[in-house]
Design a protein around this motif. Structure first.
Motif, PDB file in Angstrom:
ATOM      1  N   THR A  58      51.886  40.086  30.723  1.00 57.50           N
ATOM      2  CA  THR A  58      51.197  39.444  31.377  1.00 57.50           C
ATOM      3  C   THR A  58      51.147  39.554  33.196  1.00 57.50           C
ATOM      4  O   THR A  58      52.741  39.319  33.737  1.00 57.50           O
ATOM      5  CB  THR A  58      50.726  38.137  30.961  1.00 57.50           C
ATOM      6  N   SER A  59      50.227  38.621  34.072  1.00 60.08           N
ATOM      7  CA  SER A  59      50.413  38.555  35.440  1.00 60.08           C
ATOM      8  C   SER A  59      49.556  37.585  35.934  1.00 60.08           C
ATOM      9  O   SER A  59      49.220  36.943  35.423  1.00 60.08           O
ATOM     10  CB  SER A  59      50.509  39.278  36.398  1.00 60.08           C
ATOM     11  N   ASP A  60      49.777  36.966  37.167  1.00 63.41           N
ATOM     12  CA  ASP A  60      48.742  36.049  37.703  1.00 63.41           C
ATOM     13  C   ASP A  60      49.062  36.032  39.760  1.00 63.41           C
ATOM     14  O   ASP A  60      49.875  35.756  40.375  1.00 63.41           O
ATOM     15  CB  ASP A  60      49.704  34.768  37.888  1.00 63.41           C
ATOM     16  N   ILE A  61      48.928  37.588  39.728  1.00 65.12           N
ATOM     17  CA  ILE A  61      49.007  38.605  41.283  1.00 65.12           C
ATOM     18  C   ILE A  61      47.484  38.233  41.516  1.00 65.12           C
ATOM     19  O   ILE A  61      46.342  39.078  41.462  1.00 65.12           O
ATOM     20  CB  ILE A  61      49.367  40.034  41.140  1.00 65.12           C
ATOM     21  N   ARG A  62      47.087  37.916  43.448  1.00 64.88           N
ATOM     22  CA  ARG A  62      45.836  37.937  43.841  1.00 64.88           C
ATOM     23  C   ARG A  62      45.617  38.490  44.716  1.00 64.88           C
ATOM     24  O   ARG A  62      46.751  39.494  44.324  1.00 64.88           O
ATOM     25  CB  ARG A  62      45.889  36.564  44.450  1.00 64.88           C
ATOM     26  N   VAL A  63      44.574  39.638  44.442  1.00 66.68           N
ATOM     27  CA  VAL A  63      44.661  40.736  44.933  1.00 66.68           C
ATOM     28  C   VAL A  63      44.125  40.911  46.789  1.00 66.68           C
ATOM     29  O   VAL A  63      43.509  39.839  46.859  1.00 66.68           O
ATOM     30  CB  VAL A  63      43.625  41.760  44.521  1.00 66.68           C
ATOM     31  N   PRO A  64      44.993  40.788  47.323  1.00 67.26           N
ATOM     32  CA  PRO A  64      45.288  40.865  48.862  1.00 67.26           C
ATOM     33  C   PRO A  64      43.897  41.608  49.043  1.00 67.26           C
ATOM     34  O   PRO A  64      43.355  42.216  49.107  1.00 67.26           O
ATOM     35  CB  PRO A  64      46.229  41.623  49.206  1.00 67.26           C
ATOM     36  N   TRP A  65      43.152  40.649  50.369  1.00 64.78           N
ATOM     37  CA  TRP A  65      42.118  40.933  51.497  1.00 64.78           C
ATOM     38  C   TRP A  65      43.272  41.612  52.084  1.00 64.78           C
ATOM     39  O   TRP A  65      43.649  41.367  52.893  1.00 64.78           O
ATOM     40  CB  TRP A  65      41.647  39.790  51.855  1.00 64.78           C
ATOM     41  N   VAL A  66      41.809  43.264  53.067  1.00 63.57           N
ATOM     42  CA  VAL A  66      42.817  44.123  53.790  1.00 63.57           C
ATOM     43  C   VAL A  66      40.323  44.502  54.474  1.00 63.57           C
ATOM     44  O   VAL A  66      39.953  44.822  53.666  1.00 63.57           O
ATOM     45  CB  VAL A  66      43.197  45.268  53.067  1.00 63.57           C
ATOM     46  N   GLY A  67      41.037  43.840  55.487  1.00 61.10           N
ATOM     47  CA  GLY A  67      39.830  44.750  56.592  1.00 61.10           C
ATOM     48  C   GLY A  67      40.175  46.249  57.703  1.00 61.10           C
ATOM     49  O   GLY A  67      39.248  46.254  57.786  1.00 61.10           O
ATOM     50  N   ILE A 127      46.822  49.330  46.510  1.00 59.84           N
ATOM     51  CA  ILE A 127      44.961  48.508  46.515  1.00 59.84           C
ATOM     52  C   ILE A 127      45.404  47.159  46.699  1.00 59.84           C
ATOM     53  O   ILE A 127      46.215  46.107  46.766  1.00 59.84           O
ATOM     54  CB  ILE A 127      45.698  48.404  44.334  1.00 59.84           C
ATOM     55  N   PHE A 128      44.133  46.694  47.294  1.00 58.05           N
ATOM     56  CA  PHE A 128      44.101  45.855  47.969  1.00 58.05           C
ATOM     57  C   PHE A 128      41.951  45.707  47.796  1.00 58.05           C
ATOM     58  O   PHE A 128      41.442  46.342  47.051  1.00 58.05           O
ATOM     59  CB  PHE A 128      43.870  46.400  49.880  1.00 58.05           C
ATOM     60  N   GLN A 129      41.560  44.159  48.436  1.00 52.72           N
ATOM     61  CA  GLN A 129      40.558  43.877  48.137  1.00 52.72           C
ATOM     62  C   GLN A 129      39.879  44.086  49.706  1.00 52.72           C
ATOM     63  O   GLN A 129      40.057  43.797  50.547  1.00 52.72           O
ATOM     64  CB  GLN A 129      40.372  42.426  47.256  1.00 52.72           C
ATOM     65  N   ASP A 130      38.971  45.320  49.527  1.00 55.40           N
ATOM     66  CA  ASP A 130      38.014  45.376  50.385  1.00 55.40           C
ATOM     67  C   ASP A 130      37.481  43.920  51.481  1.00 55.40           C
ATOM     68  O   ASP A 130      35.825  43.702  50.452  1.00 55.40           O
ATOM     69  CB  ASP A 130      37.160  46.368  50.554  1.00 55.40           C
ATOM     70  N   TYR A 131      37.290  43.283  52.559  1.00 54.00           N
ATOM     71  CA  TYR A 131      37.193  42.155  52.945  1.00 54.00           C
ATOM     72  C   TYR A 131      35.853  42.828  53.844  1.00 54.00           C
ATOM     73  O   TYR A 131      35.386  41.680  53.876  1.00 54.00           O
ATOM     74  CB  TYR A 131      38.018  42.139  54.162  1.00 54.00           C
ATOM     75  N   TRP A 132      35.418  43.678  53.140  1.00 59.64           N
ATOM     76  CA  TRP A 132      34.391  43.950  53.816  1.00 59.64           C
ATOM     77  C   TRP A 132      32.853  44.321  52.716  1.00 59.64           C
ATOM     78  O   TRP A 132      31.968  44.487  53.803  1.00 59.64           O
ATOM     79  CB  TRP A 132      34.429  45.097  55.341  1.00 59.64           C
ATOM     80  N   GLN A 133      33.740  44.398  51.864  1.00 57.42           N
ATOM     81  CA  GLN A 133      32.193  44.556  50.848  1.00 57.42           C
ATOM     82  C   GLN A 133      31.850  43.571  50.138  1.00 57.42           C
ATOM     83  O   GLN A 133      32.248  42.841  50.035  1.00 57.42           O
ATOM     84  CB  GLN A 133      33.030  45.681  49.620  1.00 57.42           C
ATOM     85  N   PRO A 134      30.298  42.701  50.381  1.00 57.17           N
ATOM     86  CA  PRO A 134      29.852  41.789  50.292  1.00 57.17           C
ATOM     87  C   PRO A 134      30.132  41.636  47.964  1.00 57.17           C
ATOM     88  O   PRO A 134      29.758  40.855  48.261  1.00 57.17           O
ATOM     89  CB  PRO A 134      28.674  42.517  50.263  1.00 57.17           C
ATOM     90  N   ASN A 135      30.854  43.003  47.700  1.00 63.88           N
ATOM     91  CA  ASN A 135      30.575  43.214  46.359  1.00 63.88           C
ATOM     92  C   ASN A 135      32.080  42.574  45.144  1.00 63.88           C
ATOM     93  O   ASN A 135      32.081  42.862  44.723  1.00 63.88           O
ATOM     94  CB  ASN A 135      29.474  43.781  45.487  1.00 63.88           C
ATOM     95  N   ASP A 136      33.030  42.407  46.727  1.00 64.55           N
ATOM     96  CA  ASP A 136      34.296  42.213  45.928  1.00 64.55           C
ATOM     97  C   ASP A 136      34.797  43.101  46.025  1.00 64.55           C
ATOM     98  O   ASP A 136      35.300  42.923  45.010  1.00 64.55           O
ATOM     99  CB  ASP A 136      34.632  40.761  45.332  1.00 64.55           C
ATOM    100  N   GLN A 137      34.753  44.088  45.895  1.00 64.22           N
ATOM    101  CA  GLN A 137      35.481  45.919  45.568  1.00 64.22           C
ATOM    102  C   GLN A 137      36.720  45.506  46.233  1.00 64.22           C
ATOM    103  O   GLN A 137      37.546  45.345  47.059  1.00 64.22           O
ATOM    104  CB  GLN A 137      34.550  46.203  46.366  1.00 64.22           C
ATOM    105  N   VAL A 138      37.065  45.512  44.687  1.00 67.85           N
ATOM    106  CA  VAL A 138      38.957  46.350  44.867  1.00 67.85           C
ATOM    107  C   VAL A 138      38.714  48.006  45.118  1.00 67.85           C
ATOM    108  O   VAL A 138      38.209  48.935  44.365  1.00 67.85           O
ATOM    109  CB  VAL A 138      39.807  46.146  43.772  1.00 67.85           C
ATOM    110  N   LYS A 139      39.945  48.525  46.315  1.00 70.04           N
ATOM    111  CA  LYS A 139      39.972  49.896  46.616  1.00 70.04           C
ATOM    112  C   LYS A 139      41.574  50.143  46.575  1.00 70.04           C
ATOM    113  O   LYS A 139      42.386  49.772  46.173  1.00 70.04           O
ATOM    114  CB  LYS A 139      39.332  49.731  47.735  1.00 70.04           C
ATOM    115  N   TYR A 140      41.211  51.708  46.541  1.00 66.41           N
ATOM    116  CA  TYR A 140      42.740  51.908  46.347  1.00 66.41           C
ATOM    117  C   TYR A 140      42.743  53.588  47.367  1.00 66.41           C
ATOM    118  O   TYR A 140      41.682  53.875  47.014  1.00 66.41           O
ATOM    119  CB  TYR A 140      43.232  52.365  45.377  1.00 66.41           C
ATOM    120  N   THR A 141      44.231  53.401  47.607  1.00 66.86           N
ATOM    121  CA  THR A 141      44.874  55.034  48.396  1.00 66.86           C
ATOM    122  C   THR A 141      45.673  55.546  47.876  1.00 66.86           C
ATOM    123  O   THR A 141      46.791  54.127  47.938  1.00 66.86           O
ATOM    124  CB  THR A 141      43.911  54.069  50.086  1.00 66.86           C
ATOM    125  N   GLY A 142      46.405  56.652  48.016  1.00 62.14           N
ATOM    126  CA  GLY A 142      47.656  56.668  47.906  1.00 62.14           C
ATOM    127  C   GLY A 142      48.247  57.023  49.418  1.00 62.14           C
ATOM    128  O   GLY A 142      49.611  56.935  49.481  1.00 62.14           O
TER     129      GLY A 142
END
Length: 172
Positions: free
Chosen positions: A83-92, A126-141
């Motif tokens: 279990t955790s409580d980690i807020r996914v950071p906003w990245v723009g 892993i990050f939450q895309d600041y510019w996505q209107p649907n609050d999309q979580v994204k990832y990249t290697g």
């Protein structure tokens, strides 16, 4: 003068009751930290994604590094859930990728003519895309913002989510 003050107070009271004077909502955790260009605070209002559970689907222990507050979460043992409580950071943009959550797996490196030693291998950001209107979580290697695909599963809309760590990509 007394009549003028009373009239001003009555007009202000009527406008407040009628909704003409409404305060903007206070800035809170649901608002990204920076305004990125021309967006206003009310336009930036969005839903925060919080990772409330991390499931490790790998054969190795995993770790999360939260760049936004410079902290580690883990280890998450192989084939286990924590279990955790980690807020996914906003990245723009790419300059803000340092705020991302970075996923690592434990392993062993054996350099030539040296003893083997433990090592953390980076898997993806892993990050939450600041510019996505649907609050999309994204990832990249690679840590490149512009080419990051969405995390598979229910990774939009904010709220509490389970993060599943696999060696090739994350799932929600």
């Amino acid at each position: 003068m007394r009549i003028s003050r009373i009239r001003s107070a009555a007009v202000a009271g009527a406008l407040a009751v009628g909704g003409a004077f409404t305060a903007l909502p206070p800035a809170d955790a649901a608002t990204p930290g920076s305004l990125h260009g021309t967006k206003t605070a009310t336009m930036a209002r969005a839903n925060v994604t919080v990772i409330t559970e991390v499931q490790n689907a790998m054969d190795y222990p995993a770790w999360l590094y939260i760049g936004e507050n410079n902290s580690w979460f883990g280890p998450i043992d192989a084939h286990s859930t924590k279990t955790s409580d980690i807020r996914v950071p906003w990245v723009g943009d790419s300059a803000e990728m340092g705020k991302s959550i970075r996923v690592y797996k434990d392993g062993i490196t054996c350099p030539p003519s040296e003893p083997c030693r433990p090592h953390k291998f980076h898997l993806y950001y892993i990050f939450q895309d600041y510019w996505q209107p649907n609050d999309q979580v994204k990832y990249t290697g690679t840590g490149v913002y512009d080419v990051a695909p969405p995390v598979s599963g229910p990774s939009t809309g904010g709220g509490n989510k389970r993060l599943i760590i696999a060696p090739d990509k994350p799932y929600m």
